[in-house]
Motif scaffolding. Structure first.
Motif, mmCIF file in Angstrom:
data_model
loop_
_atom_site.group_PDB
_atom_site.id
_atom_site.type_symbol
_atom_site.label_atom_id
_atom_site.label_comp_id
_atom_site.label_asym_id
_atom_site.label_seq_id
_atom_site.Cartn_x
_atom_site.Cartn_y
_atom_site.Cartn_z
ATOM 1 N N TYR A 27 1.648 -5.045 -9.346
ATOM 2 C CA TYR A 27 3.058 -5.111 -8.965
ATOM 3 C C TYR A 27 3.691 -6.325 -9.624
ATOM 4 C CZ TYR A 27 2.133 -1.875 -5.096
ATOM 5 O OH TYR A 27 1.781 -0.792 -4.340
ATOM 6 N N THR A 28 4.953 -6.171 -9.968
ATOM 7 C CA THR A 28 5.776 -7.284 -10.408
ATOM 8 C C THR A 28 6.906 -7.377 -9.401
ATOM 9 O OG1 THR A 28 5.235 -6.827 -12.709
ATOM 10 C CG2 THR A 28 7.167 -8.201 -12.304
ATOM 11 N N GLN A 30 9.739 -8.728 -9.396
ATOM 12 C CA GLN A 30 11.100 -8.563 -9.902
ATOM 13 C C GLN A 30 11.490 -7.103 -10.090
ATOM 14 O OE1 GLN A 30 8.758 -10.485 -11.389
ATOM 15 N NE2 GLN A 30 9.499 -12.542 -10.980
ATOM 16 N N THR A 31 10.527 -6.245 -10.435
ATOM 17 C CA THR A 31 10.868 -4.855 -10.747
ATOM 18 C C THR A 31 10.331 -3.827 -9.757
ATOM 19 O OG1 THR A 31 8.940 -4.670 -12.199
ATOM 20 C CG2 THR A 31 11.029 -5.331 -13.225
ATOM 21 N N ASP A 32 9.323 -4.187 -8.963
ATOM 22 C CA ASP A 32 8.687 -3.204 -8.079
ATOM 23 C C ASP A 32 9.117 -3.296 -6.625
ATOM 24 O OD1 ASP A 32 7.184 -1.962 -10.098
ATOM 25 O OD2 ASP A 32 5.616 -3.485 -9.956
ATOM 26 N N THR A 34 12.265 -3.924 -3.753
ATOM 27 C CA THR A 34 13.697 -4.045 -3.486
ATOM 28 C C THR A 34 13.963 -5.074 -2.402
ATOM 29 O OG1 THR A 34 13.643 -2.214 -1.912
ATOM 30 C CG2 THR A 34 14.198 -1.675 -4.204
ATOM 31 N N THR A 58 10.138 0.059 -4.900
ATOM 32 C CA THR A 58 11.088 0.901 -5.625
ATOM 33 C C THR A 58 10.493 2.310 -5.693
ATOM 34 O OG1 THR A 58 10.064 0.448 -7.768
ATOM 35 C CG2 THR A 58 11.868 -1.031 -7.070
ATOM 36 N N GLU A 60 9.767 4.090 -8.234
ATOM 37 C CA GLU A 60 8.737 4.130 -9.285
ATOM 38 C C GLU A 60 7.435 3.495 -8.796
ATOM 39 O OE1 GLU A 60 11.818 2.699 -9.765
ATOM 40 O OE2 GLU A 60 12.748 4.375 -10.831
#
Length: 118
Positions: A27-28, A30-32, A34, A58, A60
Motif C-alpha cells: 500500500y501507498t 498517498q494513493t491507496d 482515502t 480506494t 483500486e
C-alpha cells in the motif's frame, strides 16, 4: 555413515527450500487510502507498543486486496506500507471491505510519519 548424514541433512533442510514465500500486499498511503485514522493510545490495549491504524481503501486498492487475499487463502501474506514491511500473517479470509485495520510498531511509526503526511 556419510549417506545417513546426507539423508538426515536433506530431511532437515528440504522443507525450508520448498517453503512458500509469503504473498506481498503493498500500500501507498498517498494513493491507496482515502481516510486514515491513528489510535495512539487505548485503555486496556493488549499491545501498547503498537499504534492502530484504520484506513478506508480506494476502489483500486480494495480490488487488489480482495484478489490477493483470495489467492493467498490459508497462506502467509506480508503487509507493506510506503515501502516498509509491517507484519506477516496467515490469511484466514478474503478482505473485501472498504475499511482495513492494521498495527504499526510505535518506533516504526515515528520514522514513517513524514511519508504518511504527504
Amino acid at each position: 555413515m556419510n549417506i545417513r548424514w546426507t539423508l538426515f541433512a536433506l530431511a532437515c533442510v528440504a522443507p525450508l527450500a520448498w517453503a512458500e514465500v509469503p504473498a506481498k500486499l503493498f500500500y501507498t498511503s498517498q494513493t491507496d487510502f482515502t481516510d486514515m485514522t491513528l489510535t495512539l493510545k487505548r485503555a486496556g490495549a493488549l499491545q501498547p507498543e503498537f499504534i492502530e491504524v484504520d484506513v478506508t481503501l480506494t476502489p483500486e486498492a480494495r480490488e487488489r486486496t480482495k484478489a490477493l487475499t483470495q489467492a493467498a487463502m490459508h497462506k502467509q501474506m506480508t503487509l507493506y506500507l510506503n515501502g516498509r514491511q509491517l507484519n506477516t500473517a496467515t490469511v484466514q479470509g478474503v478482505i473485501d471491505g472498504p475499511g482495513l485495520r492494521f498495527s504499526i510498531p510505535r518506533n516504526q511509526l515515528l520514522e514513517m510519519m513524514p511519508s504518511l503526511l504527504k
